[in-house]
Design a protein around this motif. Structure first.
Motif, mmCIF file in Angstrom:
data_model
loop_
_atom_site.group_PDB
_atom_site.id
_atom_site.type_symbol
_atom_site.label_atom_id
_atom_site.label_comp_id
_atom_site.label_asym_id
_atom_site.label_seq_id
_atom_site.Cartn_x
_atom_site.Cartn_y
_atom_site.Cartn_z
ATOM 1 N N HIS A 76 0.802 -1.241 -0.151
ATOM 2 C CA HIS A 76 -0.099 -0.181 0.154
ATOM 3 C C HIS A 76 0.918 1.203 -0.041
ATOM 4 O O HIS A 76 0.395 2.387 -0.007
ATOM 5 C CB HIS A 76 -1.134 -0.003 0.923
ATOM 6 C CG HIS A 76 -0.461 0.106 2.362
ATOM 7 N ND1 HIS A 76 -1.555 0.219 3.549
ATOM 8 C CD2 HIS A 76 0.542 -0.033 2.865
ATOM 9 C CE1 HIS A 76 -0.771 0.128 4.671
ATOM 10 N NE2 HIS A 76 0.410 0.172 4.225
ATOM 11 N N LEU A 77 2.330 1.192 -0.115
ATOM 12 C CA LEU A 77 3.121 2.196 -0.346
ATOM 13 C C LEU A 77 3.495 1.918 -1.855
ATOM 14 O O LEU A 77 3.826 0.836 -2.320
ATOM 15 C CB LEU A 77 4.199 2.016 0.493
ATOM 16 C CG LEU A 77 3.685 2.124 1.992
ATOM 17 C CD1 LEU A 77 5.207 2.305 2.824
ATOM 18 C CD2 LEU A 77 2.869 3.179 2.390
ATOM 19 N N PHE A 234 1.763 8.603 1.092
ATOM 20 C CA PHE A 234 2.949 8.277 1.927
ATOM 21 C C PHE A 234 4.188 9.106 1.363
ATOM 22 O O PHE A 234 5.022 9.869 1.953
ATOM 23 C CB PHE A 234 3.231 6.700 1.682
ATOM 24 C CG PHE A 234 4.453 6.603 2.619
ATOM 25 C CD1 PHE A 234 4.383 6.149 3.874
ATOM 26 C CD2 PHE A 234 5.812 6.287 1.960
ATOM 27 C CE1 PHE A 234 5.306 5.774 4.699
ATOM 28 C CE2 PHE A 234 7.000 5.849 2.622
ATOM 29 C CZ PHE A 234 6.642 5.664 4.052
ATOM 30 N N PHE A 277 1.479 10.386 11.457
ATOM 31 C CA PHE A 277 2.812 9.972 11.457
ATOM 32 C C PHE A 277 3.551 10.010 12.626
ATOM 33 O O PHE A 277 4.485 9.141 12.950
ATOM 34 C CB PHE A 277 3.578 10.882 10.108
ATOM 35 C CG PHE A 277 3.429 9.875 8.872
ATOM 36 C CD1 PHE A 277 2.028 9.850 8.302
ATOM 37 C CD2 PHE A 277 4.312 9.693 8.058
ATOM 38 C CE1 PHE A 277 1.972 9.503 6.894
ATOM 39 C CE2 PHE A 277 4.198 8.973 7.031
ATOM 40 C CZ PHE A 277 2.769 8.903 6.390
ATOM 41 N N LYS A 280 2.588 6.794 14.364
ATOM 42 C CA LYS A 280 3.390 5.557 13.890
ATOM 43 C C LYS A 280 4.605 5.627 14.486
ATOM 44 O O LYS A 280 5.349 4.570 14.953
ATOM 45 C CB LYS A 280 3.501 5.892 12.361
ATOM 46 C CG LYS A 280 4.275 4.816 11.629
ATOM 47 C CD LYS A 280 3.614 3.418 11.500
ATOM 48 C CE LYS A 280 4.652 2.450 10.561
ATOM 49 N NZ LYS A 280 4.413 1.204 10.602
ATOM 50 N N THR A 286 0.063 1.877 12.826
ATOM 51 C CA THR A 286 0.131 2.427 11.438
ATOM 52 C C THR A 286 -1.264 3.043 10.982
ATOM 53 O O THR A 286 -2.338 2.400 11.241
ATOM 54 C CB THR A 286 0.508 1.427 10.334
ATOM 55 O OG1 THR A 286 1.626 0.444 10.996
ATOM 56 C CG2 THR A 286 0.842 1.890 9.153
ATOM 57 N N PRO A 287 -1.481 4.338 10.465
ATOM 58 C CA PRO A 287 -2.657 4.692 9.950
ATOM 59 C C PRO A 287 -3.040 4.030 8.719
ATOM 60 O O PRO A 287 -2.253 3.261 7.910
ATOM 61 C CB PRO A 287 -2.215 6.031 9.349
ATOM 62 C CG PRO A 287 -0.608 6.067 8.971
ATOM 63 C CD PRO A 287 -0.124 5.104 10.023
ATOM 64 N N LEU A 289 -4.535 3.205 5.367
ATOM 65 C CA LEU A 289 -4.575 3.824 3.843
ATOM 66 C C LEU A 289 -6.004 3.364 3.214
ATOM 67 O O LEU A 289 -5.815 1.954 2.993
ATOM 68 C CB LEU A 289 -3.064 3.595 3.227
ATOM 69 C CG LEU A 289 -1.843 4.365 3.760
ATOM 70 C CD1 LEU A 289 -0.769 3.949 3.156
ATOM 71 C CD2 LEU A 289 -2.293 5.799 3.795
ATOM 72 N N ARG A 377 9.654 0.777 12.653
ATOM 73 C CA ARG A 377 8.462 1.081 12.588
ATOM 74 C C ARG A 377 8.218 1.978 11.312
ATOM 75 O O ARG A 377 7.332 2.828 11.008
ATOM 76 C CB ARG A 377 7.895 2.354 13.884
ATOM 77 C CG ARG A 377 7.944 1.350 15.087
ATOM 78 C CD ARG A 377 7.562 2.313 16.167
ATOM 79 N NE ARG A 377 7.054 1.446 17.324
ATOM 80 C CZ ARG A 377 7.262 1.866 18.551
ATOM 81 N NH1 ARG A 377 7.639 3.073 18.953
ATOM 82 N NH2 ARG A 377 6.840 1.217 19.624
ATOM 83 N N GLY A 378 9.087 1.613 10.257
ATOM 84 C CA GLY A 378 9.176 2.417 8.991
ATOM 85 C C GLY A 378 8.815 1.603 7.962
ATOM 86 O O GLY A 378 9.426 1.970 6.883
ATOM 87 N N GLY A 379 8.337 0.530 8.014
ATOM 88 C CA GLY A 379 8.042 -0.592 6.807
ATOM 89 C C GLY A 379 9.615 -0.829 6.196
ATOM 90 O O GLY A 379 10.548 -1.010 6.668
#
Ligand SMILES: Cc1cc2nc3c(=O)[nH]c(=O)nc-3n(C[C@H](O)[C@H](O)[C@H](O)COP(=O)(O)OP(=O)(O)OC[C@H]3O[C@@H](n4cnc5c(N)ncnc54)[C@H](O)[C@@H]3O)c2cc1C
Ligand SMILES: NC(=O)C1=CN([C@@H]2O[C@H](COP(=O)(O)OP(=O)(O)OC[C@H]3O[C@@H](n4cnc5c(N)ncnc54)[C@H](OP(=O)(O)O)[C@@H]3O)[C@@H](O)[C@H]2O)C=CC1
Ligand SMILES: O=C(O)C(=O)Cc1c[nH]c2ccccc12
Length: 439
Positions: A76-77, A234, A277, A280, A286-287, A289, A377-379
């Protein structure tokens, strides 16, 4: 070199982990986990000429994506934020690759960097002894290396909620990690517990298969549009963060969300006080999306249960607001957790939730050759940042060791060396009797 300590037992019992098991020594770093983080670490190390060994509990790479993700899952990013270091996604991939494309990419990534993890090696205990990390696996092997890279992820295990009466339920209960498609639930009455990205998307999938799920929203939630005017939210946030403080970027995102999505509060989805953010970063939440669930909620095709579940009964659920409903199935979209604390007992480095005590961007390095990749926490973007730093740090030590070893060989005399190198040499000479070496 950072803060190097004299070798000593940091945790675990004094005696060997398991004296019966097969013992394997590896000169380079050992990586636990063959997900994106473990693969990125191995690739970055190989670029520096440092060999590594990955231990993976599953029988494949990227097991989260291969076994524990639903059919309709896409990144989803946008792909630019999800590629691993040194190898881009294929040009013809869409902006948001499917999970199958992501898995294919990771397979090619592993092939490209000749990464061959050892599968079915679930690490169940770790300790530091005589300058080495020793890892015991459920398969009764013990591995030893001067460097340990933990890459088991923030999503290693499903979170099972503690809801009164859950065990009494007569229907089917699954976690979203086992959910594949709404087609398996046609015409059923389904309760989805949780409204993060998983809960929203599973509910959306169900609503497309003749199911009107009830989705439990027990607290506040940030829902953001996936895109604004064709640009990923994002991506916009990342661009703005180069110039503006986090709080201001959050304000902008919330404004963009209100323009594109309308008021989510009116739909009963209250927003947290802290911006999306910032939340997060601070809490790891996580928000969402939005991929379409919001319009289904608006249309009444996903029913929201606010305030949460009071009790699960044999045939359904009683809600905090006094309502009661019958259900055939319950899908727990209650998230995931790290499993590090179950096998790595070093309280001062990890929080009780199994993520580094020191937050991103500084949580990648511990003491005595301990590293982490992917607890940011940043994928996947965070994973790439960690992997590059970890590999550089180890490569510096590796290069120095190789130089010293070469000097020792060529001069055949005792050279005073700094501690880390000495430990490696000391280890190779004295502590490895009875251990198999992996080249
Ligand atoms: C459904 C879902 C979708 C996501 N989508 C995105 C996205 O679009 N973009 C993004 O940036 N992030 C996304 N994320 C975040 C996600 O965590 C990362 O994308 C990524 O998978 C993290 O990689 P990782 O290697 O750190 O962890 P994982 O992918 O979880 O890999 C860890 C590996 O370690 C193994 N392991 C665990 N414990 C042990 C043990 N004790 N011994 C040996 N092996 C072990 C596991 O089997 C696993 O293969 C998503 C997460 C989920 C759950
Ligand atoms: N397409 C994609 O790229 C996707 C990415 N993901 C990512 O995977 C990660 C995990 O997401 P997800 O699985 O949604 O998990 P999350 O942790 O994001 O969400 C869990 C949800 O479950 C709720 N919850 C937990 N316990 C209970 C309980 N006892 N009763 C009621 N509700 C409860 C939480 O509520 P509360 O907030 O109140 O604790 C929250 O709404 C995230 O980083 C997410 O972004 C997930 C799906 C798709
Ligand atoms: O999808 C995920 O789980 C991620 O961790 C990716 C991610 C990192 N930072 C974010 C901020 C908003 C939405 C997704 C992410």
């Amino acid at each position: 070199m950072g803060s190097f300590k004299l070798p000593q037992d940091q945790h675990g019992p004094e005696e060997d982990l398991n004296s019966q098991c097969e013992r394997i020594h590896f000169n380079g770093p050992i990586i636990v986990g063959a997900g994106p983080s473990g693969l990125a670490a191995a690739a970055c190390l190989s670029v520096h000429g440092v060999p590594s060994l990955i231990l993976e509990r599953s029988d494949c790479i990227a097991s989260l994506w291969q076994y524990r993700a639903y059919d309709r899952l896409k990144l989803h990013l946008p792909k630019d934020f999800c590629q691993l270091p040194f190898l881009k996604f294929p040009e013809d991939y869409p902006k948001y690759p499917t999970k199958h494309q992501f898995v294919d990419y990771m397979e090619s990534y592993a092939t490209h960097f000749s990464i061959r993890p050892l599968f079915n090696q679930s690490v169940i205990a770790a300790r530091f002894k005589d300058g080495l990390w020793r890892l015991q696996t459920a398969a009764d092997h013990e591995y030893a290396s001067p460097w340990l890279i933990i890459a088991t992820g923030e999503n290693a295990e499903p979170v099972m909620p503690d809801i009164v009466g859950l065990e009494k339920f007569g229907g089917k209960i699954i976690h979203t990690s086992s959910f594949k498609s709404g087609s398996e639930y046609q015409n059923e009455r389904v309760l989805v517990v949780g409204c993060g990205n998983s809960g929203m998307e599973v509910s959306l999938d169900l609503s497309g298969h003749n199911v009107t799920p009830h989705m439990v929203v027990r607290d506040t939630v940030h829902v953001l549009p996936k895109e604004v005017l064709g640009f990923s939210t994002f991506g916009i946030a990342m661009a703005l963060l180069k110039w503006f403080p986090l709080k201001l970027v959050d304000k902008f995102l919330l404004f963009a969300a209100s323009v594109t999505l309308g008021s989510t509060e009116q739909l009963g989805l209250r927003r947290p006080k802290m911006g999306p953010f910032e939340l997060k970063n601070v809490a790891g939440k996580t928000p969402v999306l939005d991929t379409g669930a919001l319009s289904q909620i608006r249309a009444g095709k996903i029913k929201k249960v606010t305030e949460g579940v009071k009790e699960i009964t044999k045939n359904g659920a009683k809600f905090v607001d006094g309502q009661e409903e019958e259900f055939d199935s319950i899908i727990l979209a209650t998230g995931y957790k790290s499993n590090v604390t179950s096998w790595f007992k070093r309280a001062e480095f990890f929080t009780e939730k199994g993520i580094p005590e020191v937050p991103f961007p500084n949580g990648w390095k511990g003491e005595n050759g301990l590293y982490t990749v992917g607890f940011t926490r940043g994928g996947i973007l965070g994973t790439s940042c960690d992997a590059i730093k970890v590999a550089q740090d180890i490569a510096d030590q590796w290069g120095a060791i190789k130089n010293k070893q070469a000097q020792i060989v060529s001069h055949s005399r005792k050279i005073p060396v700094k501690r880390p190198y000495m430990i490696n040499i000391h280890f190779e000479r004295r502590s490895l009797q009875g251990w198999k070496a992996v080249k």
